[in-house]
Write a protein that holds these residues in place. Structure first.
Motif, PDB file in Angstrom:
ATOM      1  N   LYS A 218       0.832  -1.208   0.000  1.00 54.97           N
ATOM      2  CA  LYS A 218       0.000   0.000   0.000  1.00 54.97           C
ATOM      3  C   LYS A 218       0.866   1.259   0.000  1.00 54.97           C
ATOM      4  O   LYS A 218       0.581   2.228  -0.712  1.00 54.97           O
ATOM      5  CB  LYS A 218      -0.909  -0.016   1.230  1.00 54.97           C
ATOM      6  N   SER A 219       1.945   1.227   0.776  1.00 49.54           N
ATOM      7  CA  SER A 219       2.839   2.380   0.867  1.00 49.54           C
ATOM      8  C   SER A 219       3.515   2.673  -0.469  1.00 49.54           C
ATOM      9  O   SER A 219       3.575   3.832  -0.908  1.00 49.54           O
ATOM     10  CB  SER A 219       3.898   2.132   1.945  1.00 49.54           C
ATOM     11  N   ILE A 220       4.019   1.631  -1.132  1.00 49.73           N
ATOM     12  CA  ILE A 220       4.691   1.825  -2.420  1.00 49.73           C
ATOM     13  C   ILE A 220       3.696   2.290  -3.481  1.00 49.73           C
ATOM     14  O   ILE A 220       4.008   3.149  -4.313  1.00 49.73           O
ATOM     15  CB  ILE A 220       5.392   0.527  -2.868  1.00 49.73           C
ATOM     16  N   ALA A 221       2.490   1.739  -3.438  1.00 47.86           N
ATOM     17  CA  ALA A 221       1.457   2.161  -4.389  1.00 47.86           C
ATOM     18  C   ALA A 221       1.117   3.639  -4.188  1.00 47.86           C
ATOM     19  O   ALA A 221       0.935   4.385  -5.157  1.00 47.86           O
ATOM     20  CB  ALA A 221       0.205   1.302  -4.220  1.00 47.86           C
ATOM     21  N   ARG A 222       1.047   4.051  -2.933  1.00 45.94           N
ATOM     22  CA  ARG A 222       0.752   5.454  -2.635  1.00 45.94           C
ATOM     23  C   ARG A 222       1.894   6.362  -3.100  1.00 45.94           C
ATOM     24  O   ARG A 222       1.657   7.437  -3.661  1.00 45.94           O
ATOM     25  CB  ARG A 222       0.504   5.636  -1.136  1.00 45.94           C
ATOM     26  N   GLN A 223       3.118   5.936  -2.857  1.00 48.95           N
ATOM     27  CA  GLN A 223       4.271   6.722  -3.311  1.00 48.95           C
ATOM     28  C   GLN A 223       4.246   6.886  -4.830  1.00 48.95           C
ATOM     29  O   GLN A 223       4.490   7.981  -5.356  1.00 48.95           O
ATOM     30  CB  GLN A 223       5.570   6.044  -2.881  1.00 48.95           C
ATOM     31  N   TYR A 224       3.958   5.789  -5.521  1.00 44.86           N
ATOM     32  CA  TYR A 224       3.895   5.853  -6.983  1.00 44.86           C
ATOM     33  C   TYR A 224       2.852   6.880  -7.427  1.00 44.86           C
ATOM     34  O   TYR A 224       3.124   7.735  -8.288  1.00 44.86           O
ATOM     35  CB  TYR A 224       3.559   4.484  -7.575  1.00 44.86           C
ATOM     36  N   ALA A 225       1.641   6.792  -6.853  1.00 44.36           N
ATOM     37  CA  ALA A 225       0.558   7.696  -7.251  1.00 44.36           C
ATOM     38  C   ALA A 225       0.924   9.149  -6.954  1.00 44.36           C
ATOM     39  O   ALA A 225       0.676  10.051  -7.772  1.00 44.36           O
ATOM     40  CB  ALA A 225      -0.728   7.316  -6.521  1.00 44.36           C
ATOM     41  N   TYR A 226       1.515   9.366  -5.796  1.00 42.89           N
ATOM     42  CA  TYR A 226       1.923  10.718  -5.392  1.00 42.89           C
ATOM     43  C   TYR A 226       2.931  11.293  -6.382  1.00 42.89           C
ATOM     44  O   TYR A 226       2.771  12.422  -6.870  1.00 42.89           O
ATOM     45  CB  TYR A 226       2.522  10.655  -3.987  1.00 42.89           C
ATOM     46  N   PHE A 227       3.972  10.508  -6.693  1.00 40.85           N
ATOM     47  CA  PHE A 227       5.020  11.020  -7.575  1.00 40.85           C
ATOM     48  C   PHE A 227       4.573  11.074  -9.034  1.00 40.85           C
ATOM     49  O   PHE A 227       5.047  11.930  -9.787  1.00 40.85           O
ATOM     50  CB  PHE A 227       6.299  10.193  -7.428  1.00 40.85           C
ATOM     51  N   TYR A 228       3.675  10.192  -9.427  1.00 40.36           N
ATOM     52  CA  TYR A 228       3.168  10.283 -10.803  1.00 40.36           C
ATOM     53  C   TYR A 228       2.506  11.647 -11.008  1.00 40.36           C
ATOM     54  O   TYR A 228       2.760  12.330 -12.009  1.00 40.36           O
ATOM     55  CB  TYR A 228       2.170   9.162 -11.109  1.00 40.36           C
ATOM     56  N   ASN A 229       1.670  12.037 -10.055  1.00 39.90           N
ATOM     57  CA  ASN A 229       0.998  13.334 -10.160  1.00 39.90           C
ATOM     58  C   ASN A 229       1.997  14.489 -10.133  1.00 39.90           C
ATOM     59  O   ASN A 229       1.892  15.442 -10.910  1.00 39.90           O
ATOM     60  CB  ASN A 229      -0.019  13.495  -9.027  1.00 39.90           C
ATOM     61  N   LYS A 230       2.963  14.405  -9.242  1.00 44.30           N
ATOM     62  CA  LYS A 230       3.972  15.462  -9.132  1.00 44.30           C
ATOM     63  C   LYS A 230       4.780  15.594 -10.423  1.00 44.30           C
ATOM     64  O   LYS A 230       5.013  16.698 -10.932  1.00 44.30           O
ATOM     65  CB  LYS A 230       4.924  15.148  -7.972  1.00 44.30           C
ATOM     66  N   ILE A 231       5.223  14.459 -10.932  1.00 39.63           N
ATOM     67  CA  ILE A 231       6.092  14.450 -12.111  1.00 39.63           C
ATOM     68  C   ILE A 231       5.389  15.015 -13.341  1.00 39.63           C
ATOM     69  O   ILE A 231       6.008  15.667 -14.185  1.00 39.63           O
ATOM     70  CB  ILE A 231       6.606  13.016 -12.372  1.00 39.63           C
ATOM     71  N   HIS A 232       4.083  14.800 -13.421  1.00 39.78           N
ATOM     72  CA  HIS A 232       3.355  15.230 -14.616  1.00 39.78           C
ATOM     73  C   HIS A 232       2.627  16.560 -14.451  1.00 39.78           C
ATOM     74  O   HIS A 232       1.966  17.018 -15.393  1.00 39.78           O
ATOM     75  CB  HIS A 232       2.366  14.141 -15.035  1.00 39.78           C
ATOM     76  N   THR A 233       2.759  17.177 -13.286  1.00 38.98           N
ATOM     77  CA  THR A 233       2.079  18.466 -13.098  1.00 38.98           C
ATOM     78  C   THR A 233       3.014  19.584 -12.646  1.00 38.98           C
ATOM     79  O   THR A 233       2.671  20.758 -12.790  1.00 38.98           O
ATOM     80  CB  THR A 233       0.936  18.340 -12.058  1.00 38.98           C
ATOM     81  N   SER A 234       4.176  19.234 -12.104  1.00 37.27           N
ATOM     82  CA  SER A 234       5.099  20.261 -11.611  1.00 37.27           C
ATOM     83  C   SER A 234       6.008  20.757 -12.733  1.00 37.27           C
ATOM     84  O   SER A 234       6.422  19.986 -13.603  1.00 37.27           O
ATOM     85  CB  SER A 234       5.957  19.705 -10.469  1.00 37.27           C
ATOM     86  N   ASN A 235       6.330  22.028 -12.679  1.00 38.84           N
ATOM     87  CA  ASN A 235       7.158  22.645 -13.720  1.00 38.84           C
ATOM     88  C   ASN A 235       8.616  22.719 -13.267  1.00 38.84           C
ATOM     89  O   ASN A 235       9.165  23.794 -13.034  1.00 38.84           O
ATOM     90  CB  ASN A 235       6.619  24.041 -14.053  1.00 38.84           C
ATOM     91  N   ILE A 236       9.229  21.549 -13.128  1.00 42.04           N
ATOM     92  CA  ILE A 236      10.638  21.457 -12.736  1.00 42.04           C
ATOM     93  C   ILE A 236      11.359  20.673 -13.830  1.00 42.04           C
ATOM     94  O   ILE A 236      10.920  19.574 -14.189  1.00 42.04           O
ATOM     95  CB  ILE A 236      10.788  20.750 -11.373  1.00 42.04           C
ATOM     96  N   PRO A 237      12.439  21.206 -14.386  1.00 44.43           N
ATOM     97  CA  PRO A 237      13.095  20.590 -15.553  1.00 44.43           C
ATOM     98  C   PRO A 237      13.367  19.091 -15.434  1.00 44.43           C
ATOM     99  O   PRO A 237      13.103  18.329 -16.364  1.00 44.43           O
ATOM    100  CB  PRO A 237      14.402  21.388 -15.673  1.00 44.43           C
ATOM    101  N   VAL A 238      13.894  18.641 -14.291  1.00 38.52           N
ATOM    102  CA  VAL A 238      14.265  17.230 -14.175  1.00 38.52           C
ATOM    103  C   VAL A 238      13.054  16.305 -14.298  1.00 38.52           C
ATOM    104  O   VAL A 238      13.173  15.152 -14.718  1.00 38.52           O
ATOM    105  CB  VAL A 238      14.992  16.962 -12.835  1.00 38.52           C
TER     106      VAL A 238
END
Length: 252
Positions: A218-238
């Motif tokens: 559950k923890s890893i699934a939550r981390q994935y979902a959290y970072f998927y949203n961050k990676i595709h919505t945040s305006n940071i070059p990396v």
């Protein structure tokens, strides 16, 4: 219209279709990531293992959908089998002044690779030394292109293991990575519960490890979902570099 013009037009149409397909898949993944984030935010009572199991099955069902959609993004460059990379790894260690004597990398039936002694050692003997520069560390991540993301993300600031996971993912997809000889000998899959099917996980049910396994998944699934949203919505070059390589299969 000439053949060359027709060929260019056809190629452009194919490229547009492929782009549209990717955009659609990304939309589907965003919806699933949101659903996964909601499911993994549900708190179940410790005493009610039945509810935890039912929640796990819902989480796993979403993960299965995600894995299917992300499959094309998991295509990796063809790599040598791990055992063919050992020589290059040892060369890298020697070139960077790592020292080891009386030990070698060996393959153990049922356990894959490990460190094997080639002579007897007295208790307290020094087996090997590894310079700090060979170690892939949180400090390396903070000094890399990932630093801007680390500086604004509370999860990365408080969970160094996650920081290392993202940094390793970036380095794994960097053909010029200093740590490539090391990364090339890492397994593609592991025998942890993150790779268990529901049937395999259910075999743990009579043991205390069952509840811990559900929590980890559950923890890893939550981390994935959290970072998927961050990676595709945040305006940071990396994060643009992570968009194409951050998948559940690559992250777990």
């Amino acid at each position: 219209m000439g053949k060359k013009s027709q060929s260019k037009l056809s190629s452009k149409k194919n490229a547009n279709r492929e782009n549209n397909r990717i955009v659609q898949k990304r939309k589907e993944l965003a919806i699933l990531a949101d659903k996964l984030l909601r499911l993994t935010s549900i708190i179940t009572q410790v005493s009610n293992i039945g509810n935890s199991w039912e929640l796990h099955k819902q989480i796993e069902a979403v993960i299965k959908e995600i894995l299917i959609i992300e499959a094309p993004f998991n295509i990796k460059t063809k790599q040598n089998p791990r055992h063919l990379n050992i020589e290059n790894f040892l060369k890298w260690l020697n070139e960077n002044v790592a020292t080891f004597e009386g030990v070698e990398i060996g393959e153990f039936e049922g356990y894959e690779f490990g460190l094997k002694a080639t002579k007897n050692f007295k208790e307290g003997s020094l087996l090997l030394t590894v310079p700090s520069k060979l170690m892939l560390t949180v400090q390396n991540a903070k000094e890399s292109e990932l630093s801007d993301f680390i500086s604004v993300d509370p999860l990365l600031q408080n969970m160094p293991n996650i920081t290392l996971s993202l940094f390793l993912l970036l380095e794994k997809n960097n053909p010029d990575s200093f740590w490539k000889p090391y990364i090339d000998i890492l397994p593609e899959k592991y025998s942890t519960i993150l790779y268990f099917t529901a049937e395999e996980l259910a075999e743990l049910r009579p043991s205390p490890a069952f509840e811990s396994a559900l929590k980890l998944y559950k923890s890893i699934a939550r981390q994935y979902a959290y970072f998927y949203n961050k990676i595709h919505t945040s305006n940071i070059p990396v994060l643009k570099n992570l968009q194409e390589i951050f998948t559940f299969d690559n992250y777990r």
